[in-house]
Design an enzyme around this catalytic site. Sequence first.
Site, PDB file in Angstrom:
ATOM      1  N   GLY A  70       0.804  -1.214   0.000  1.00 37.54           N
ATOM      2  CA  GLY A  70       0.000   0.000   0.000  1.00 37.54           C
ATOM      3  C   GLY A  70       0.840   1.268   0.000  1.00 37.54           C
ATOM      4  O   GLY A  70       0.466   2.270  -0.627  1.00 37.54           O
ATOM      5  N   THR A  71       1.958   1.246   0.679  1.00 36.19           N
ATOM      6  CA  THR A  71       2.790   2.446   0.764  1.00 36.19           C
ATOM      7  C   THR A  71       3.394   2.768  -0.598  1.00 36.19           C
ATOM      8  O   THR A  71       3.342   3.917  -1.064  1.00 36.19           O
ATOM      9  CB  THR A  71       3.901   2.253   1.821  1.00 36.19           C
ATOM     10  OG1 THR A  71       3.277   1.988   3.078  1.00 36.19           O
ATOM     11  CG2 THR A  71       4.780   3.485   1.929  1.00 36.19           C
ATOM     12  N   ASN A 152      -8.306   3.915   7.992  1.00 31.83           N
ATOM     13  CA  ASN A 152      -7.667   2.824   8.726  1.00 31.83           C
ATOM     14  C   ASN A 152      -7.906   2.907  10.231  1.00 31.83           C
ATOM     15  O   ASN A 152      -7.994   1.894  10.910  1.00 31.83           O
ATOM     16  CB  ASN A 152      -6.163   2.794   8.445  1.00 31.83           C
ATOM     17  CG  ASN A 152      -5.513   4.151   8.534  1.00 31.83           C
ATOM     18  OD1 ASN A 152      -5.867   5.068   7.799  1.00 31.83           O
ATOM     19  ND2 ASN A 152      -4.581   4.298   9.456  1.00 31.83           N
ATOM     20  N   GLN A 182      -7.776  -0.461   3.246  1.00 26.70           N
ATOM     21  CA  GLN A 182      -8.603  -0.976   4.341  1.00 26.70           C
ATOM     22  C   GLN A 182      -9.954  -1.479   3.854  1.00 26.70           C
ATOM     23  O   GLN A 182     -10.561  -2.349   4.477  1.00 26.70           O
ATOM     24  CB  GLN A 182      -8.831   0.124   5.390  1.00 26.70           C
ATOM     25  CG  GLN A 182      -7.584   0.470   6.182  1.00 26.70           C
ATOM     26  CD  GLN A 182      -7.140  -0.648   7.105  1.00 26.70           C
ATOM     27  OE1 GLN A 182      -7.925  -1.514   7.506  1.00 26.70           O
ATOM     28  NE2 GLN A 182      -5.863  -0.645   7.449  1.00 26.70           N
ATOM     29  N   HIS A 204      -1.466  -7.748   2.617  1.00 25.91           N
ATOM     30  CA  HIS A 204      -1.486  -8.233   4.013  1.00 25.91           C
ATOM     31  C   HIS A 204      -2.686  -7.754   4.821  1.00 25.91           C
ATOM     32  O   HIS A 204      -2.900  -8.203   5.949  1.00 25.91           O
ATOM     33  CB  HIS A 204      -0.164  -7.923   4.728  1.00 25.91           C
ATOM     34  CG  HIS A 204       0.056  -6.509   5.132  1.00 25.91           C
ATOM     35  ND1 HIS A 204      -0.049  -6.098   6.440  1.00 25.91           N
ATOM     36  CD2 HIS A 204       0.406  -5.408   4.429  1.00 25.91           C
ATOM     37  CE1 HIS A 204       0.227  -4.803   6.516  1.00 25.91           C
ATOM     38  NE2 HIS A 204       0.510  -4.361   5.304  1.00 25.91           N
ATOM     39  N   THR A 240      12.222  -6.950 -11.211  1.00 28.90           N
ATOM     40  CA  THR A 240      11.650  -8.280 -11.419  1.00 28.90           C
ATOM     41  C   THR A 240      10.466  -8.478 -10.476  1.00 28.90           C
ATOM     42  O   THR A 240      10.584  -8.236  -9.271  1.00 28.90           O
ATOM     43  CB  THR A 240      12.722  -9.363 -11.163  1.00 28.90           C
ATOM     44  OG1 THR A 240      13.829  -9.085 -12.009  1.00 28.90           O
ATOM     45  CG2 THR A 240      12.187 -10.746 -11.441  1.00 28.90           C
ATOM     46  N   CYS A 329       3.855   5.095  14.556  1.00 30.74           N
ATOM     47  CA  CYS A 329       4.941   5.312  13.595  1.00 30.74           C
ATOM     48  C   CYS A 329       5.780   4.046  13.553  1.00 30.74           C
ATOM     49  O   CYS A 329       5.505   3.072  14.249  1.00 30.74           O
ATOM     50  CB  CYS A 329       5.761   6.533  13.974  1.00 30.74           C
ATOM     51  SG  CYS A 329       6.665   6.340  15.493  1.00 30.74           S
TER      52      CYS A 329
END
Length: 385
Positions: A70-71, A152, A182, A204, A240, A329
Amino acid sequence: MTTYLDYAATAPLRPEVAAAMAEVLSTPLGNPTGSHPPAQRARRLLEEAREGVAAFLGRDPGEVVFTSGGTESANLAVLGVAETTLREHGEAVVLCSAVEHPAVRESARAAAQTGVDLRELPVDERGVLDAEALARTLSSRTTLVAVMTANNETGVIEPVAEVAEAVRRRAPQAHVFTDAVQAAPFLDLAEVTAGADLVSVSAHKVGGPVGAGALGVSPVVKLLARQHGGGQERERRSGTQDVAGAVGLATALRLAAAERDTSTTRVAALRDRLRDGLLGVTEGAHRTVPAGVPVLPGHLHLCVPGVEREELLVALGAEGVCASGGSSCASGALEPSHVLAAMGVAPGLAAGAVRFTLGYGTTDADVDRALAVVPAVVAALRRRA
Ligand code: PLP
């Protein structure tokens, strides 16, 4: 005994996903760009996974870019679009809701460092985007509007279709990006994000592996790659590809889609029982999101006055109940929540904020255990204070 109620942080790997990935990894896999049989196998698996993710998102396979999660997807969406526009037009204006995940927020701030004009869009006390503020802010200069599908921390579902509609009407040149990380376990993204030009998911959060994700990108979007190299993913993300990760993502999304209706009803009922039980016996505790606001079925966000959330989470963890403060964090330290601040939640109340998130594997026994443990832990902490 572990009672895992932190699905929004990361969901346990689904056994079917583990099996699908193990099968991929157990026979020789070449580089998907190669010509020999193991490479062909890798390519076939990758493209099948792409079709699966595309079906989930309601997009063409060519619109799916595999990423590391997601980041990365958020960085690619925000910076990729903002930088293209900045280069081509000498200016770019990004509008970002005040409750975005740091993946989006910090990408937008990084874009601002390079000369992009960044504006924050406020939310109301429910955590829902202020549609009037959006309408006022949209202009012929707007490049990108970032509004998450669901939050989230609170689970609040944002009006993505309405946002997309307002953008089409008032700023047709602009693109809409929605972080659906989310929302993916429960919402039909093909329907809910149909109006968005860019949509991100992460494996995940759906019971897939950590380190796999995707960005859906409409063909109209010009996107500068963030990662340069061999030109994989149609020049949008070199490197890859992680075939097993892509298969894990596609498998997890397929399972989430197949069980969506039953899972939504089942998980919401468990969440409601947990909420009502906790509110009934935990003095002063109240729901952060008012009743009637659309929220993801697995989310329960409460403010518990008189306890400090880190202390509460550690004490719950010691009893085997895993919950979260909602915002943290990388060090794991809890930071003041920008989401609660944007909703106008008083800092004193936000100090006792706790998020329970339920998912595909949550059972009645988990709820029973949480109902037995949480009020007792809160009472013990209050006695100590
Ligand atoms: N966006 C949202 C809404 C999230 O909840 C998260 C994870 O917490 C991310 C993005 C980042 O996803 P990832 O952990 O796959 O980088």
